[in-house]
Design an enzyme around this catalytic site. Structure first.
Site, mmCIF file in Angstrom:
data_model
loop_
_atom_site.group_PDB
_atom_site.id
_atom_site.type_symbol
_atom_site.label_atom_id
_atom_site.label_comp_id
_atom_site.label_asym_id
_atom_site.label_seq_id
_atom_site.Cartn_x
_atom_site.Cartn_y
_atom_site.Cartn_z
ATOM 1 N N HIS A 23 0.849 -1.195 0.000
ATOM 2 C CA HIS A 23 0.000 0.000 0.000
ATOM 3 C C HIS A 23 0.887 1.248 0.000
ATOM 4 C CE1 HIS A 23 -3.377 -2.529 2.031
ATOM 5 N NE2 HIS A 23 -3.415 -2.639 0.719
ATOM 6 N N HIS A 79 -11.368 -9.482 -6.090
ATOM 7 C CA HIS A 79 -11.074 -8.156 -5.549
ATOM 8 C C HIS A 79 -10.258 -7.414 -6.591
ATOM 9 C CE1 HIS A 79 -9.777 -4.992 -2.967
ATOM 10 N NE2 HIS A 79 -8.751 -5.586 -2.370
ATOM 11 N N GLU A 81 -8.164 -4.793 -6.301
ATOM 12 C CA GLU A 81 -6.919 -4.123 -5.948
ATOM 13 C C GLU A 81 -5.769 -4.667 -6.794
ATOM 14 O OE1 GLU A 81 -4.842 -2.547 -1.796
ATOM 15 O OE2 GLU A 81 -6.253 -4.226 -1.744
ATOM 16 N N ASP A 83 -2.766 -5.684 -6.503
ATOM 17 C CA ASP A 83 -1.955 -6.867 -6.192
ATOM 18 C C ASP A 83 -2.668 -8.154 -6.600
ATOM 19 O OD1 ASP A 83 -3.616 -5.842 -4.080
ATOM 20 O OD2 ASP A 83 -2.865 -7.401 -2.759
ATOM 21 N N HIS A 147 -11.497 -6.056 2.323
ATOM 22 C CA HIS A 147 -11.483 -4.721 2.921
ATOM 23 C C HIS A 147 -11.835 -3.616 1.924
ATOM 24 C CE1 HIS A 147 -7.289 -3.437 1.480
ATOM 25 N NE2 HIS A 147 -7.442 -4.664 1.028
ATOM 26 N N ASP A 166 -8.501 -11.417 0.464
ATOM 27 C CA ASP A 166 -7.706 -10.769 1.509
ATOM 28 C C ASP A 166 -8.063 -11.222 2.919
ATOM 29 O OD1 ASP A 166 -5.829 -9.280 0.138
ATOM 30 O OD2 ASP A 166 -7.165 -7.586 -0.160
ATOM 31 N N TYR A 194 -1.743 -8.199 10.255
ATOM 32 C CA TYR A 194 -2.581 -7.974 9.073
ATOM 33 C C TYR A 194 -3.979 -7.534 9.502
ATOM 34 C CZ TYR A 194 -4.394 -9.121 4.366
ATOM 35 O OH TYR A 194 -4.960 -9.071 3.125
ATOM 36 N N HIS A 227 -2.827 -13.847 0.236
ATOM 37 C CA HIS A 227 -1.478 -13.530 0.714
ATOM 38 C C HIS A 227 -1.107 -14.528 1.804
ATOM 39 C CE1 HIS A 227 -1.438 -9.722 -1.421
ATOM 40 N NE2 HIS A 227 -2.532 -9.323 -0.797
#
Length: 399
Positions: A23, A79, A81, A83, A147, A166, A194, A227
């Site tokens: 991030h 998701h 995002e 990554d 998230h 996530d 996390y 992750h």
């Protein structure tokens, strides 16, 4: 290189041993991380997520070694995002028109980031499913704000795998892939960090979503995260931990956080810590200078704590800037049912403790009346006030 997860499900991600932050520089990485993508090879071939753009060439090359890309029936984007989705543009150049299953918010996220409204989006919501053959289905479960607004999980029937994205993950590189093969101390340390730094603001939603999943009575043999390690040994243990962490978690710990200019505030911090240890020997005490300690590690300790003491010198009618930025982050994480106290030194005007008190109250902390506001360097009276802070924090927690 692919790795077998179960039956016809394979890991095809990227193990990033050299990653130091995430991030931007908002989240520190101490033990590497991984971006986990999965290939399902049933009657239909399905790709679950991708990896970050810097690794897209390697990811697609590895994917092509396992399957003719044109044989991928559809992609699930749990998701948007980067990554998880960063390799999509390069992949879609090779297989345009391939359906992408995601939430309605996922469409907004992906089109906003990559500017490809023409991609073949298939919008799904909780309870929707798709048949992948051999008596197996993928069932979609929206995970809004866990998230991001677009987040979802995908459940594979018969193999009983929850692709959780996530949720339940860690920024932790585990070459052996599975939780039972990981260093258990590091695994749980990184799982808690996390949660504390990323998911804690959404704890109420975490609690409700876990209750919703439990009510579905789904057998879960594996939780395949995006992750860190994949949970195959008692996978529900991390779900149980999330449920515990989501309920205003705290241990018998008090953490002292400060910054200092000429060590006056530092002296008060150490006095408070020493007094807490004297008053309540069973209470764990931790002391951190925020300019010398990783902010995410400190926030994990705040997460563990039932109370904190925060100190800063007065600078320019306010507080030292390092503390100001840290307090912004503290407010963002929305901790609840925790106590706080303030302390600090000043030379001229002395607004520092007032600013600390206001900022901590704004961050949701119950701030005790006792404080140590020290003119110049601490004297006996100031150390006595520091001792009163320790008593107040310990006393407050006994109620």
């Amino acid at each position: 290189m692919k790795k077998l997860v179960k039956n016809n499900v394979y890991w095809l991600g990227f193990m990033d041993w050299e990653l130091e932050s995430f991030h931007g520089d908002e989240y520190s990485i101490h033990h590497g991380s991984s971006q986990n993508a999965y290939l399902i090879k049933e009657e239909k071939n399905v790709l679950i997520d991708t990896v970050w753009k810097p690794h897209s060439t390697q990811f697609i090359d590895n994917l092509e070694k396992e399957i003719d890309l044109k044989e991928i029936d559809f992609i699930v984007a749990n998701h948007g995002e980067v990554d998880h989705s960063g390799s999509l543009p390069a992949l879609m150049e090779k297989i345009p028109g391939t359906p992408i299953y995601c939430t309605a918010s996922g469409v907004k996220s992906l089109t906003g980031q990559y500017h490809h409204p023409e991609w073949n989006y298939q919008v799904v919501k909780t309870g929707d499913s798709v048949d992948i053959g051999n008596g197996k289905k993928l069932v979609f479960v929206e995970m809004k704000m866990l998230h991001w607004p677009d987040s979802m999980a995908t459940y594979m029937t018969r193999d009983n795998i929850l692709f959780s994205n996530d949720a339940f993950g860690q920024h932790y590189a585990v070459e052996e892939l599975f939780n039972d093969k990981a260093d258990q101390c590091l695994l749980w340390e990184e799982a808690k960090k996390y949660y504390a730094n990323i998911l804690n603001p959404f704890s109420m939603l975490v609690k409700k979503k876990i209750e919703e999943i439990q009510a579905l009575n789904l057998p879960i043999d594996i939780i395949a995260t995006s992750h860190g390690s994949i949970w195959r040994d008692n996978p529900m243990q991390i779900v149980e931990k999330y449920y515990e962490w989501s309920q205003n978690y705290q241990e018998d710990q008090i953490t002292v956080i400060y910054d200092t200019m000429w060590d006056g505030t530092k002296q008060l911090a150490h006095k408070i810590g020493a007094e807490i240890a004297q008053i309540s020997p069973d209470t764990r005490v931790k002391i951190f200078n925020i300019s010398k300690t990783d902010k995410n590690d400190i926030m994990t300790e705040v997460f563990n704590s039932k109370a904190i003491a925060v100190g800063a010198p007065t600078v320019g009618g306010s507080i030292i800037s390092s503390m100001g930025g840290w307090l912004d982050f503290l407010k963002e994480l929305k901790f609840k049912e925790k106590k706080a106290a303030v302390f600090g030194c000043y030379g001229w005007s002395g607004e520092g403790t007032k600013v600390l008190r206001e900022r901590l109250e704004g961050a949701g902390f119950s701030v005790v009346e006792e404080e140590a506001k020290c003119h110049w360097n601490p004297e006996e009276e100031d150390f006595n006030n520091a001792a009163e802070i320790a008593k107040a924090l310990c006393r407050q927690q006994e109620k």
